[in-house]
Design an enzyme around this catalytic site. Structure first.
Site, PDB file in Angstrom:
ATOM      1  N   GLU A 145       8.504  15.909  16.276  1.00 55.93           N
ATOM      2  CA  GLU A 145       8.927  16.083  15.032  1.00 55.93           C
ATOM      3  C   GLU A 145       8.482  16.952  14.068  1.00 55.93           C
ATOM      4  OE1 GLU A 145       7.984  12.465  12.472  1.00 55.93           O
ATOM      5  OE2 GLU A 145       9.957  12.416  11.841  1.00 55.93           O
TER       6      GLU A 145
ATOM      7  N   SER B  90       4.634   7.788  10.603  1.00 60.59           N
ATOM      8  CA  SER B  90       4.830   8.629  11.551  1.00 60.59           C
ATOM      9  C   SER B  90       4.681   7.648  12.949  1.00 60.59           C
ATOM     10  CB  SER B  90       3.725   9.544  11.779  1.00 60.59           C
ATOM     11  OG  SER B  90       2.592   9.061  11.697  1.00 60.59           O
TER      12      SER B  90
ATOM     13  N   LYS C 250       0.831  -1.220  -0.030  1.00 59.16           N
ATOM     14  CA  LYS C 250       0.131   0.150  -0.012  1.00 59.16           C
ATOM     15  C   LYS C 250       1.033   1.238  -0.148  1.00 59.16           C
ATOM     16  CE  LYS C 250      -1.660   3.022   2.921  1.00 59.16           C
ATOM     17  NZ  LYS C 250      -1.686   4.287   1.880  1.00 59.16           N
TER      18      LYS C 250
ATOM     19  N   GLU D  15      -0.684   7.373  -0.095  1.00 57.40           N
ATOM     20  CA  GLU D  15      -1.864   8.215  -1.165  1.00 57.40           C
ATOM     21  C   GLU D  15      -1.454   9.339  -1.733  1.00 57.40           C
ATOM     22  OE1 GLU D  15      -1.972   7.385   2.067  1.00 57.40           O
ATOM     23  OE2 GLU D  15      -3.648   8.573   3.082  1.00 57.40           O
TER      24      GLU D  15
ATOM     25  N   CYS E  24      13.442  10.512   7.630  1.00 57.20           N
ATOM     26  CA  CYS E  24      13.387  10.341   8.527  1.00 57.20           C
ATOM     27  C   CYS E  24      14.809  10.379   9.465  1.00 57.20           C
ATOM     28  CB  CYS E  24      12.845   8.631   8.967  1.00 57.20           C
ATOM     29  SG  CYS E  24      13.923   7.551   8.198  1.00 57.20           S
TER      30      CYS E  24
HETATM   31  P1  NAD Z   1       1.895   8.821   8.171  1.00 60.14           P
HETATM   32  O1  NAD Z   1       2.135   7.862   9.387  1.00 60.14           O
HETATM   33  O2  NAD Z   1       1.128   9.757   8.029  1.00 60.14           O
HETATM   34  O3  NAD Z   1       1.564   7.677   6.858  1.00 60.14           O
HETATM   35  C1  NAD Z   1       2.353   6.549   6.625  1.00 60.14           C
HETATM   36  C2  NAD Z   1       1.302   5.317   6.088  1.00 60.14           C
HETATM   37  O4  NAD Z   1       0.296   5.160   7.098  1.00 60.14           O
HETATM   38  C3  NAD Z   1       0.713   5.950   4.802  1.00 60.14           C
HETATM   39  O5  NAD Z   1       0.533   4.692   3.982  1.00 60.14           O
HETATM   40  C4  NAD Z   1      -0.803   6.362   5.414  1.00 60.14           C
HETATM   41  O6  NAD Z   1      -1.640   6.028   4.319  1.00 60.14           O
HETATM   42  C5  NAD Z   1      -0.993   5.432   6.393  1.00 60.14           C
HETATM   43  N1  NAD Z   1      -1.800   6.149   7.598  1.00 60.14           N
HETATM   44  C6  NAD Z   1      -1.578   7.403   7.879  1.00 60.14           C
HETATM   45  N2  NAD Z   1      -2.562   7.640   8.929  1.00 60.14           N
HETATM   46  C7  NAD Z   1      -3.390   6.409   9.323  1.00 60.14           C
HETATM   47  C8  NAD Z   1      -4.175   5.850  10.013  1.00 60.14           C
HETATM   48  N3  NAD Z   1      -4.722   6.762  10.996  1.00 60.14           N
HETATM   49  N4  NAD Z   1      -4.508   4.770  10.066  1.00 60.14           N
HETATM   50  C9  NAD Z   1      -3.920   3.729   9.511  1.00 60.14           C
HETATM   51  N5  NAD Z   1      -3.168   4.127   8.428  1.00 60.14           N
HETATM   52  C10 NAD Z   1      -2.746   5.537   8.294  1.00 60.14           C
HETATM   53  O7  NAD Z   1       3.518   9.145   7.684  1.00 60.14           O
HETATM   54  P2  NAD Z   1       3.716  10.221   6.657  1.00 60.14           P
HETATM   55  O8  NAD Z   1       3.231  11.569   6.722  1.00 60.14           O
HETATM   56  O9  NAD Z   1       3.477   9.535   5.124  1.00 60.14           O
HETATM   57  O10 NAD Z   1       5.589   9.952   6.851  1.00 60.14           O
HETATM   58  C11 NAD Z   1       6.326  10.945   7.242  1.00 60.14           C
HETATM   59  C12 NAD Z   1       6.404  10.134   8.851  1.00 60.14           C
HETATM   60  O11 NAD Z   1       7.126   8.882   8.354  1.00 60.14           O
HETATM   61  C13 NAD Z   1       7.755  10.803   9.459  1.00 60.14           C
HETATM   62  O12 NAD Z   1       6.935  10.647  10.587  1.00 60.14           O
HETATM   63  C14 NAD Z   1       8.897  10.209   9.232  1.00 60.14           C
HETATM   64  O13 NAD Z   1       9.623  10.419  10.351  1.00 60.14           O
HETATM   65  C15 NAD Z   1       8.503   8.633   9.100  1.00 60.14           C
HETATM   66  N6  NAD Z   1       9.552   7.944   8.477  1.00 60.14           N
HETATM   67  C16 NAD Z   1      10.064   7.099   9.388  1.00 60.14           C
HETATM   68  C17 NAD Z   1      10.950   6.381   8.655  1.00 60.14           C
HETATM   69  C18 NAD Z   1      11.831   5.307   9.400  1.00 60.14           C
HETATM   70  O14 NAD Z   1      12.711   4.567   8.994  1.00 60.14           O
HETATM   71  N7  NAD Z   1      11.802   5.317  10.823  1.00 60.14           N
HETATM   72  C19 NAD Z   1      11.320   6.425   7.260  1.00 60.14           C
HETATM   73  C20 NAD Z   1      10.699   7.213   6.553  1.00 60.14           C
HETATM   74  C21 NAD Z   1       9.633   8.127   7.132  1.00 60.14           C
END
Ligand code: NAD
Length: 501
Positions: free
Chosen positions: A388, A231, A178, A181, A286
């Site tokens: 963050e 996140s 997935k 989006e 990240c």
């Molecule tokens: P996000 O958590 O908003 O989304 C990540 C995924 O989860 C997406 O595919 C999204 O569709 C899904 N999602 C979002 N909210 C959801 C919910 N309530 N229920 C179920 N699924 C949900 O993250 P983002 O904004 O796309 O990415 C940025 C974040 O990712 C930052 O916090 C960054 O630090 C983190 N990140 C971490 C790493 C790592 O290796 N630790 C790597 C890259 C990014």
């Protein structure tokens, strides 16, 4: 790249398929211009079911394809991705915003993941011990886990899915992705390549969407393992919900990465490292460093070089080869980041470089731009030092000694990555030993993932046991089975391991 306002398809059972049960649609917006690049369906439960059913159906035959042949598919995948390398990079820049140079590096890192996974016939080997008792041998073999799913964030549209996909299928699992989006288009190209390399239908599947798809995968009885990157709050939710339904799970979360600068650091190179870390990908990595902790007189030595070099950075469309800092992912993110800077200034920090009102030639009015920002006089209890921000904002905190700096770093609830800049081996030794984080850089601003090593954070930055890629990938994507055996016919198996009654 071609702009299309088409509704994107899913890829299920070897065919591009419209989402049949979509609960909505979203625009995919180019952050540099505000233009709509495509529309993405928010697939529903029936779409998740279809993809999982295709993956489940493909599993028995795929795990029986011999491992050398599976590795050959990965070699083909590598060649196919190399042929589309520039298309993939252009797509990353268009939908995510990072500079084209950074996007090319991201695609190269993804291809390295495939290269690491090509070693599966070696890395998937088990182990054997002869004569655990007379004539009795014990061996551990590795078998695929089953149907594996990955849920990924917006900031690495190409690389993060490839932390998992090549290792999962190389180990004989089938896979459902997935994508985010917000950036679903790059994986469409990656799946065009996957479609062309002769994988049996159902080995890899892609379901576009948001929360409904995630929850469908987490609860689905036919999904065996979940890899999540995103996140921290969503990582926690994913970890708990997947574990509740008995799945194997690794959940990589958010970050607040500190970079400690010692008084003996080589200032010019250190400033360049800090800037690359804090402002590369507009701070949306990240591994981005977002707090500099200066020790003693490092502050006076560092600040002039750091601010001067930051002011010289060019903000613009990432597609322009001259741009240093592209837009952030969306106007909503831009406004959130500006809000963080406002609050920090209100709390007493000084914006020595202020990117809130960035403007200039070639910046589209609808672009999501925030200029690089440096906040001096930050104290560890301020929100800007703890939360963050995920934007091009660097906070500077002062410490008297290395021990004080380590205490500041370790007080963070996150522990993704951290760096130290110094020429002192003993300071590095102490830092490496005491600091609570999963990835450490020594005179390196971004302790970036290396395909052949495990990658992950600690504390709130990671929930699970096995990190991404490297040797951990094989551990995550296989189940171990231990077999104890003896043979009677030639009289060798005379030992007993336990006393048999
Ligand atoms: P996000 O958590 O908003 O989304 C990540 C995924 O989860 C997406 O595919 C999204 O569709 C899904 N999602 C979002 N909210 C959801 C919910 N309530 N229920 C179920 N699924 C949900 O993250 P983002 O904004 O796309 O990415 C940025 C974040 O990712 C930052 O916090 C960054 O630090 C983190 N990140 C971490 C790493 C790592 O290796 N630790 C790597 C890259 C990014």
């Amino acid at each position: 790249m071609t702009i299309t306002t088409d509704l994107l398809n899913n890829y299920v059972g070897g065919a591009w398929t419209p989402a049949a049960a979509a609960v909505g649609e979203l625009d995919v917006v180019a952050p540099a211009t505000g233009a709509t690049l495509a529309r993405v369906p928010l697939s529903g439960a029936a779409d998740v079911d279809a993809a999982v059913a295709a993956a489940r159906a493909a599993l028995p035959a795929w795990r029986d394809v011999n491992v050398i042949e599976r590795a050959r598919r990965l070699f083909a995948l590598r060649e196919g991705l190399i042929a589309r390398q520039e298309d993939l990079a252009q797509s990353v820049t268009a939908e995510m915003g990072k500079t084209i140079g950074d996007a090319r590096a991201e695609v190269a890192r993804a291809i390295e993941m495939v290269e690491a996974a090509c070693a599966i016939p070696t890395t998937m080997q088990g182990r054997v011990l002869e004569d655990v008792s007379r004539g009795i041998d014990a061996e551990t073999i590795r078998q695929p886990v089953g149907v594996c799913a990955a849920i990924v964030p917006f900031n690495f549209p190409m690389m993060v899915p490839f932390w998992f996909l090549p290792f999962a299928i190389g180990c004989g699992n089938t896979f459902v992705l997935k994508p985010s989006e917000q950036v679903p288009m790059t994986q469409r190209i990656a799946f065009e390549v996957l479609d062309s390399i002769g994988l049996p239908p159902g080995v890899v599947n892609l379901v576009n969407g948001g929360r409904e798809v995630v929850e469908g995968l987490l609860d689905h009885p036919d999904v065996d393992a979940i890899s999540f990157v995103g996140s921290a709050p969503v990582a926690k939710l994913v970890y708990e919900r997947a574990a509740r339904s008995g799945k194997r799970v690794q959940a990589l979360g958010g970050a607040k990465n500190h970079m400690v600068v010692m008084p003996d650091a080589v200032i010019e190179k250190t400033a360049a490292g800090l800037i690359g870390s804090a402002f590369g990908a507009a701070g949306q990595r990240c591994m981005a460093g977002s707090v500099v902790v200066t020790v003693g007189e490092a502050h006076e030595r560092l600040l002039p070089a750091l601010t001067e070099a930051t002011r010289a950075l060019g903000v613009g469309d990432g597609a322009d080869e001259a741009t240093d800092v592209g837009p952030v992912i969306s106007c909503a993110a831009r406004d959130r980041i500006r809000g963080f800077i406002d609050a920090a200034v209100e709390a007493g920090a000084t914006a020595v470089v202020d990117g809130r009102a960035v403007a200039g030639d070639g910046l589209a009015e609808d672009g999501a731009f925030v200029g690089p920002t440096i906040l001096d006089g930050v104290t560890p209890e301020m929100a800007i030092a703890q939360e963050e921000v995920f934007g091009p904002v660097l906070a500077i905190v002062r410490a008297e000694t290395l021990d004080d700096a380590i205490a500041i770093v370790n007080a963070s609830r996150f522990g993704n990555g951290t760096s130290i800049f110094t020429e002192s081996g003993s300071a590095v030794r102490r830092y490496r030993h005491q600091v609570e984080a999963g990835m450490i850089g020594v005179n390196i601003g971004v302790a970036a993932p290396v395909a052949f090593f495990p990658f992950s954070g600690w504390k709130d930055s990671f929930l699970g046991d096995l990190h991404a890629h490297g040797p951990d990938a094989v551990d995550f994507f296989t189940r171990k089975k231990t077999v104890t055996s003896r043979w009677f016919s030639d009289g060798q198996g005379s030992g007993t391991y336990f006393v048999e009654r």
